[in-house]
Scaffold this active site. Structure first.
Site, PDB file in Angstrom:
ATOM      1  N   PRO A  65       0.797  -1.236   0.000  1.00 44.91           N
ATOM      2  CA  PRO A  65       0.000   0.000   0.000  1.00 44.91           C
ATOM      3  C   PRO A  65       0.825   1.280   0.000  1.00 44.91           C
ATOM      4  O   PRO A  65       0.847   2.010   0.989  1.00 44.91           O
ATOM      5  CB  PRO A  65      -0.825  -0.136   1.285  1.00 44.91           C
ATOM      6  CG  PRO A  65       0.037  -0.952   2.192  1.00 44.91           C
ATOM      7  CD  PRO A  65       0.828  -1.879   1.316  1.00 44.91           C
ATOM      8  N   CYS A  66       1.467   1.585  -1.131  1.00 43.34           N
ATOM      9  CA  CYS A  66       2.242   2.824  -1.216  1.00 43.34           C
ATOM     10  C   CYS A  66       1.334   4.046  -1.165  1.00 43.34           C
ATOM     11  O   CYS A  66       1.808   5.146  -0.911  1.00 43.34           O
ATOM     12  CB  CYS A  66       3.092   2.837  -2.487  1.00 43.34           C
ATOM     13  SG  CYS A  66       2.145   2.622  -3.980  1.00 43.34           S
ATOM     14  N   HIS A  67       0.015   3.851  -1.361  1.00 42.41           N
ATOM     15  CA  HIS A  67      -0.897   5.000  -1.281  1.00 42.41           C
ATOM     16  C   HIS A  67      -1.076   5.474   0.159  1.00 42.41           C
ATOM     17  O   HIS A  67      -1.600   6.541   0.398  1.00 42.41           O
ATOM     18  CB  HIS A  67      -2.257   4.651  -1.890  1.00 42.41           C
ATOM     19  CG  HIS A  67      -2.946   3.480  -1.228  1.00 42.41           C
ATOM     20  ND1 HIS A  67      -2.631   2.175  -1.527  1.00 42.41           N
ATOM     21  CD2 HIS A  67      -3.895   3.434  -0.268  1.00 42.41           C
ATOM     22  CE1 HIS A  67      -3.388   1.370  -0.784  1.00 42.41           C
ATOM     23  NE2 HIS A  67      -4.158   2.099  -0.009  1.00 42.41           N
TER      24      HIS A  67
END
Lengths: 256, 184
Positions: free
Chosen positions: A159-161
């Protein structure tokens, strides 16, 4: 005419490769439903290697873009898969990919470290870029962290967001800033609240009942009632006021 | 475009769609490549590695070719040439850095009684004749395997090995002679 036993013996030495050998060479692609819409996913025998979302493109265009991007990045054949890899569909539905295997062989150690740290951010929470840099023991490498996240081959799953700018704005994203904001709201992150706090120079929240200071989206911080809540600009400021850093979200300036 | 119609299915598929073409290439030549790799290396696991590496390199090479070059490609000798390069590289690295378990391995295979799996594997690996092939010098072994195990014509063996046909013939006949002496 092969009367010669040696020659017929040699001719009998052919063999077929084992069934699974093709999967050591080629990756398989599938299209599955994700939180933003349909995504294309490629997996090798080691695990999920690549995920892309092309917005409301039609299937053929998406397939061609995906194949071209995959080829440029991995240089491996990409064949159609008959079913999604185990755990992929639930991981996209729940935002938790704990049981999923990834193939991150193409990445540098630094990129892998960044992505491993990003995996520790729970759904519904966010962290600043500098937090990742501290977690991997490279506190000065904040920009490089941003670059590594932008190159994340498996967004949504890793989850780089959930890594955002410290001023409360979502910041850049592989699939665009708008998609990032949509995803975070979908996961229940109060982006407006974060922005309001940031405008007052508040980046950490502390509770005077527990004496602990957290990132505002930490589940411990979200439980603090307004009466007991105190905002701080830095962890150092909170510490000099007698608070200690939360051991769950680890907002400390230096990684333990 | 008429010229493309007379191409074999592998090249046609490679021109149409690289990935589908690769599937076609693999389907057509996997037995040939694997058999060669197996009889050159003499080990099942090495044959899998060599085959995977050769097909991967072939894919990466053809990804950079234009239509003309693919149309002019002779898939079989081209692929086998890649395999031979992969094998030579592998032999060269192995000579320089022998794997640490090489010393222990024979003890294992001698000591244990032959179970069902071992028997099956021996059948797969071809038994005695395959063992003898491993004793041939590399150039003779390569020539004999390409000519008589996977049945390539002498001219193609010469292309794949980058040798004159006369040299290939002499490697083959010396290799066969040695095998006959050993089986006698």
């Amino acid at each position: 005419m092969n009367q010669d036993p040696l020659l017929s013996g040699l001719a009998g030495l052919t063999a077929d490769p084992p069934e699974g050998l093709l999967d050591r060479i080629a990756a398989r692609w599938v299209r599955v439903e994700g939180p933003l819409g349909e995504v294309s996913v490629a997996a090798t025998d080691q695990g999920v290697a690549f995920l892309r979302w092309y917005g409301p493109h039609d299937d053929t265009a998406a397939r061609e873009s995906f194949a071209a991007e995959f080829r440029a990045r991995f240089g491996r054949p990409l064949l159609q898969g008959d079913r999604p890899p185990a755990g992929l569909v639930p991981a996209l539905r729940t935002g938790k990919a704990a049981g999923l295997r990834f193939d991150l062989r193409e990445l540098s150690d630094f990129q892998r470290d960044v992505l491993t740290a990003a995996q520790r951010i729970p759904r519904g929470e966010v962290r600043p870029y500098a937090w990742i840099a501290r977690q991997i023991g490279r506190p000065a490498a904040v920009r490089a962290v941003g670059t590594a996240l932008a190159r994340n081959p498996v967004p949504l799953l890793i989850p780089c967001h959930r890594i955002v700018r410290s001023d409360g704005a979502p910041g850049e994203y592989v699939f665009g800033a708008e998609a990032k904001e949509r995803l975070l709201r979908h996961e229940g992150v109060d982006l407006d609240g974060l922005r309001d706090l940031a405008q007052e120079n508040v980046f950490y929240l502390a509770s005077d009942t527990t004496g602990i200071v957290c990132f505002p989206t930490c589940h411990n911080a979200r439980r603090i009632t307004p009466r007991h809540r105190h905002g701080f600009r830095s962890v150092a400021q909170a510490e000099s006021a007698g608070y200690r850093a939360c051991r769950t979200c680890r907002p400390g300036e230096v990684a333990a | 475009m008429n010229r493309l119609d007379c191409l074999d299915p592998v090249r046609k598929a490679l021109i149409d769609d690289l990935d589908q073409g690769f599937a076609e290439l693999y389907g057509t030549y996997r037995g040939l490549v694997f058999s060669t790799a197996l009889r050159l290396s003499g080990r099942w696991a090495d044959a899998e590695d060599l085959t995977a590496e050769a097909f991967l390199r072939a894919y990466r090479a053809v990804a950079g070719y234009d239509r003309e070059r693919i149309a002019a490609l002779q898939p079989r000798p081209w692929l086998m040439t890649i395999l031979m390069n992969v094998w030579r590289n592998c032999v060269r690295t192995r000579v320089r850095h022998p794997p640490p378990d090489l010393m222990e391995e024979p003890v294992d295979s001698v000591d244990t009684g032959e179970g069902v799996e071992a028997a099956a594997e021996r059948r797969e690996t071809g038994g005695e004749l395959a063992e003898l092939l491993r004793l041939l010098p590399e150039d003779q072994r390569a020539a004999v395997v390409l000519r008589h195990v996977v049945d390539l014509p002498v001219s193609e063996v010469a292309t794949v090995l980058g040798l004159p046909q006369g040299t290939v013939k002499s490697h083959v006949s010396r290799g066969l002679k040695r095998l006959r002496e050993m089986t006698r």
